[in-house]
Design a protein around this motif. Sequence first.
Motif, PDB file in Angstrom:
ATOM      1  N   LEU A   9      71.902 -47.514 -54.651  1.00 15.57           N
ATOM      2  CA  LEU A   9      71.646 -47.558 -56.081  1.00 15.57           C
ATOM      3  C   LEU A   9      72.778 -46.941 -56.868  1.00 15.57           C
ATOM      4  CD1 LEU A   9      69.887 -48.133 -58.508  1.00 15.57           C
ATOM      5  CD2 LEU A   9      68.779 -45.920 -58.148  1.00 15.57           C
ATOM      6  N   ALA A  12      75.816 -49.014 -56.956  1.00 14.95           N
ATOM      7  CA  ALA A  12      75.676 -50.147 -57.871  1.00 14.95           C
ATOM      8  C   ALA A  12      75.845 -49.716 -59.320  1.00 14.95           C
ATOM      9  CB  ALA A  12      74.305 -50.788 -57.685  1.00 14.95           C
ATOM     10  N   LEU A  13      75.488 -48.469 -59.583  1.00 16.44           N
ATOM     11  CA  LEU A  13      75.564 -48.008 -60.962  1.00 16.44           C
ATOM     12  C   LEU A  13      76.995 -47.753 -61.414  1.00 16.44           C
ATOM     13  CD1 LEU A  13      72.666 -45.401 -61.044  1.00 16.44           C
ATOM     14  CD2 LEU A  13      72.609 -47.811 -61.648  1.00 16.44           C
ATOM     15  N   MET A  15      79.954 -49.161 -61.357  1.00 18.26           N
ATOM     16  CA  MET A  15      80.764 -50.142 -62.052  1.00 18.26           C
ATOM     17  C   MET A  15      80.292 -50.335 -63.488  1.00 18.26           C
ATOM     18  SD  MET A  15      81.386 -53.891 -60.605  1.00 18.26           S
ATOM     19  CE  MET A  15      81.185 -55.231 -61.696  1.00 18.26           C
ATOM     20  N   THR A  16      78.990 -50.325 -63.665  1.00 15.09           N
ATOM     21  CA  THR A  16      78.458 -50.662 -64.972  1.00 15.09           C
ATOM     22  C   THR A  16      78.356 -49.467 -65.897  1.00 15.09           C
ATOM     23  OG1 THR A  16      76.276 -50.388 -64.035  1.00 15.09           O
ATOM     24  CG2 THR A  16      77.140 -52.593 -64.132  1.00 15.09           C
ATOM     25  N   SER A  18      80.278 -47.127 -66.725  1.00 14.32           N
ATOM     26  CA  SER A  18      81.416 -46.771 -67.556  1.00 14.32           C
ATOM     27  C   SER A  18      81.546 -47.624 -68.805  1.00 14.32           C
ATOM     28  CB  SER A  18      82.696 -46.834 -66.725  1.00 14.32           C
ATOM     29  OG  SER A  18      82.666 -45.806 -65.754  1.00 14.32           O
ATOM     30  N   ALA A  19      80.719 -48.631 -68.931  1.00 13.34           N
ATOM     31  CA  ALA A  19      80.722 -49.421 -70.153  1.00 13.34           C
ATOM     32  C   ALA A  19      80.383 -48.562 -71.359  1.00 13.34           C
ATOM     33  CB  ALA A  19      79.734 -50.570 -70.040  1.00 13.34           C
ATOM     34  N   TYR A  29      87.154 -41.339 -59.821  1.00  9.49           N
ATOM     35  CA  TYR A  29      86.126 -41.172 -58.794  1.00  9.49           C
ATOM     36  C   TYR A  29      85.924 -42.447 -57.977  1.00  9.49           C
ATOM     37  CZ  TYR A  29      85.467 -37.244 -61.868  1.00  9.49           C
ATOM     38  OH  TYR A  29      85.711 -36.124 -62.638  1.00  9.49           O
ATOM     39  N   ARG A 125      74.591 -42.714 -67.853  1.00  6.78           N
ATOM     40  CA  ARG A 125      73.136 -42.615 -67.702  1.00  6.78           C
ATOM     41  C   ARG A 125      72.507 -43.974 -67.402  1.00  6.78           C
ATOM     42  NH1 ARG A 125      71.619 -39.441 -72.781  1.00  6.78           N
ATOM     43  NH2 ARG A 125      73.351 -40.655 -73.523  1.00  6.78           N
ATOM     44  N   LEU A 126      73.156 -44.703 -66.523  1.00  8.01           N
ATOM     45  CA  LEU A 126      72.643 -46.036 -66.241  1.00  8.01           C
ATOM     46  C   LEU A 126      71.306 -45.993 -65.516  1.00  8.01           C
ATOM     47  CD1 LEU A 126      73.665 -48.873 -66.906  1.00  8.01           C
ATOM     48  CD2 LEU A 126      74.108 -49.124 -64.478  1.00  8.01           C
ATOM     49  N   GLU A 128      68.934 -43.954 -66.138  1.00  7.66           N
ATOM     50  CA  GLU A 128      67.930 -43.845 -67.199  1.00  7.66           C
ATOM     51  C   GLU A 128      67.843 -45.142 -68.001  1.00  7.66           C
ATOM     52  OE1 GLU A 128      70.507 -40.593 -67.491  1.00  7.66           O
ATOM     53  OE2 GLU A 128      69.023 -39.429 -68.604  1.00  7.66           O
ATOM     54  N   ARG A 129      68.991 -45.749 -68.235  1.00 13.51           N
ATOM     55  CA  ARG A 129      69.005 -47.045 -68.940  1.00 13.51           C
ATOM     56  C   ARG A 129      68.252 -48.099 -68.143  1.00 13.51           C
ATOM     57  NH1 ARG A 129      72.521 -48.646 -72.506  1.00 13.51           N
ATOM     58  NH2 ARG A 129      72.850 -50.628 -71.456  1.00 13.51           N
ATOM     59  N   ALA A 130      68.503 -48.106 -66.834  1.00 14.41           N
ATOM     60  CA  ALA A 130      67.905 -49.143 -65.998  1.00 14.41           C
ATOM     61  C   ALA A 130      66.384 -49.081 -66.050  1.00 14.41           C
ATOM     62  CB  ALA A 130      68.407 -49.008 -64.562  1.00 14.41           C
TER      63      ALA A 130
ATOM     64  N   PHE B  43      72.300 -45.644 -74.542  1.00 15.47           N
ATOM     65  CA  PHE B  43      71.005 -45.192 -74.039  1.00 15.47           C
ATOM     66  C   PHE B  43      70.059 -44.746 -75.162  1.00 15.47           C
ATOM     67  CE2 PHE B  43      68.507 -41.488 -72.602  1.00 15.47           C
ATOM     68  CZ  PHE B  43      67.630 -42.150 -71.766  1.00 15.47           C
ATOM     69  N   LEU B  46      68.018 -47.609 -77.208  1.00 14.05           N
ATOM     70  CA  LEU B  46      67.327 -48.708 -76.523  1.00 14.05           C
ATOM     71  C   LEU B  46      65.912 -48.955 -77.035  1.00 14.05           C
ATOM     72  CD1 LEU B  46      68.525 -48.255 -72.822  1.00 14.05           C
ATOM     73  CD2 LEU B  46      69.370 -49.826 -74.570  1.00 14.05           C
ATOM     74  N   ARG B  60      80.242 -55.575 -73.468  1.00 12.91           N
ATOM     75  CA  ARG B  60      81.570 -55.986 -73.903  1.00 12.91           C
ATOM     76  C   ARG B  60      81.929 -57.211 -73.075  1.00 12.91           C
ATOM     77  NH1 ARG B  60      84.646 -50.295 -73.674  1.00 12.91           N
ATOM     78  NH2 ARG B  60      82.764 -49.694 -72.583  1.00 12.91           N
ATOM     79  N   ALA B  83      67.490 -55.168 -63.642  1.00 16.15           N
ATOM     80  CA  ALA B  83      68.383 -54.944 -64.781  1.00 16.15           C
ATOM     81  C   ALA B  83      69.810 -54.630 -64.342  1.00 16.15           C
ATOM     82  CB  ALA B  83      67.834 -53.810 -65.651  1.00 16.15           C
ATOM     83  N   VAL B  84      69.958 -53.796 -63.342  1.00 19.40           N
ATOM     84  CA  VAL B  84      71.307 -53.435 -62.900  1.00 19.40           C
ATOM     85  C   VAL B  84      72.035 -54.651 -62.344  1.00 19.40           C
ATOM     86  CG1 VAL B  84      72.605 -52.077 -61.209  1.00 19.40           C
ATOM     87  CG2 VAL B  84      70.742 -51.018 -62.492  1.00 19.40           C
ATOM     88  N   ILE B  87      73.203 -56.748 -65.267  1.00 21.09           N
ATOM     89  CA  ILE B  87      74.363 -56.149 -65.934  1.00 21.09           C
ATOM     90  C   ILE B  87      75.628 -56.371 -65.111  1.00 21.09           C
ATOM     91  CG2 ILE B  87      75.397 -53.966 -66.667  1.00 21.09           C
ATOM     92  CD1 ILE B  87      72.515 -53.021 -67.324  1.00 21.09           C
ATOM     93  N   GLU B  88      75.529 -56.172 -63.825  1.00 22.24           N
ATOM     94  CA  GLU B  88      76.693 -56.387 -62.965  1.00 22.24           C
ATOM     95  C   GLU B  88      77.136 -57.847 -62.973  1.00 22.24           C
ATOM     96  OE1 GLU B  88      76.845 -53.134 -59.499  1.00 22.24           O
ATOM     97  OE2 GLU B  88      75.368 -54.695 -59.190  1.00 22.24           O
ATOM     98  N   GLU B  91      79.094 -58.548 -66.147  1.00 22.33           N
ATOM     99  CA  GLU B  91      80.455 -58.004 -66.134  1.00 22.33           C
ATOM    100  C   GLU B  91      81.361 -58.821 -65.214  1.00 22.33           C
ATOM    101  OE1 GLU B  91      80.047 -53.871 -65.267  1.00 22.33           O
ATOM    102  OE2 GLU B  91      79.221 -53.423 -67.242  1.00 22.33           O
ATOM    103  N   GLN B 203      87.128 -51.127 -69.561  1.00 20.11           N
ATOM    104  CA  GLN B 203      86.216 -51.834 -68.667  1.00 20.11           C
ATOM    105  C   GLN B 203      86.783 -53.201 -68.290  1.00 20.11           C
ATOM    106  OE1 GLN B 203      82.373 -52.679 -70.303  1.00 20.11           O
ATOM    107  NE2 GLN B 203      81.669 -53.647 -68.430  1.00 20.11           N
TER     108      GLN B 203
END
Lengths: 146, 269
Positions: A9, A12-13, A15-16, A18-19, A29, A125-126, A128-130, B43, B46, B60, B83-84, B87-88, B91, B203
Amino acid sequence: MKTKALLFLCGALTMTASAFAHHNFAAHYIGDEIIEHTGVVTEFRFVNPHARVYFEITNADGSNEIWMAEGDASVALRRSGWTPDRIKPGDSIHVVGSPARNGTNTMSWYTISLGGTNIGGGDGRLAERAAILNRRLAEHRSQRGR
Amino acid sequence: MKFRVYAVVGATLSGIGFLHANLSTAQDNAPIDLSGVWSANSFDTLENPGWDIVGLFSCRCALETYDYLNSLLNDRANDNMNAVEIIEALEEHTREIIANRLTDRGRADWDAFDLADDPAIQCEPFPSFRTSLHSDPIVFETYADHILIKGEDLTVDRTVYIDGRGHPENLEPSPAGHSIGWYEDGAFVVETVGVIPSLVDDQLTLLSSDQAHSVERYWLSNDGRQLQTQFTIHDPVMLKAPLTIHRPRVLTPDVELDRAPCEAIAGQF
């Protein structure tokens, strides 16, 4: 002391997340590696581009090391109710994040547990976003086509 | 019906000439009220009621990626994606679009760029292009001859002249560049030239040359709660064709810009 594991998990977080950061965490990192540390906070810098927590760990041989973990920007944390004393010197923390590319005692943080409770606040905080997005996605799918 | 031809001709910068021609009703070219604080889907926003499902997953991303997003959201074959994963996928979709649009020079620079060289790590302010694409909240302040677009800590305040002037000749490139704006078809349009070669977005890891210029369009949703933004970069050195990045924002009247200073990491830390 350094526990290294691959956590799907968190990987997977990386990459996204840093948006929403002020610069890309992949600059420093290794996103697909996860490390964990438990230590005692020596300083919390509530700053931009990213908040930083400094903490001391004790290795298996009894030696001590200072580490730094980098999280979300202070502007973003402040909007979620964080204050500069959210993490204080002397607090015992458990940090999960990614190690530095340059091998120094630095890491990004995805989660920080304070007193056994994950207080979040990590890179973008992806996680938390997810949680929110998955809830809204489920609502959308259940209502779609009615 | 009154028609108007709007043209800015002859503003030559770095060998590039610009021509804007617009044929529309005078009413369509009336100013629009962009006042307020507009936030991307960070965040803390939302739960804002202004978001629809597309806005919640906005990014973006290239304009074309939003068609893909709609298929991910509405084609039941994709209901196994969380969701993840969505998003991936978005991108990755945009990265493929960019990769296919790069010139040889653009591709070489794209491949060679090291994120550790991002000037923002050392708290260097963003140039105009990156400011436009960044996720932080923005406000528009309207004055007699210009609109000031303000963001947060690392962004540059952008002065957009709306008094009909063109771009100056022999403009010295700068981080902010030179921006002029006008209203067109219900949108506020901003053209920016003279931005120093720079990282357009960390990004997207897209770099710009000294030949780049941008055209942005801002327009409101019917209920006034969403601000649609499109950023198009024209850069014949780096891109075989212009690239448009689309992103909505929502009105967040409870948000105040936070211009806290940036503190670079020194030494080992």
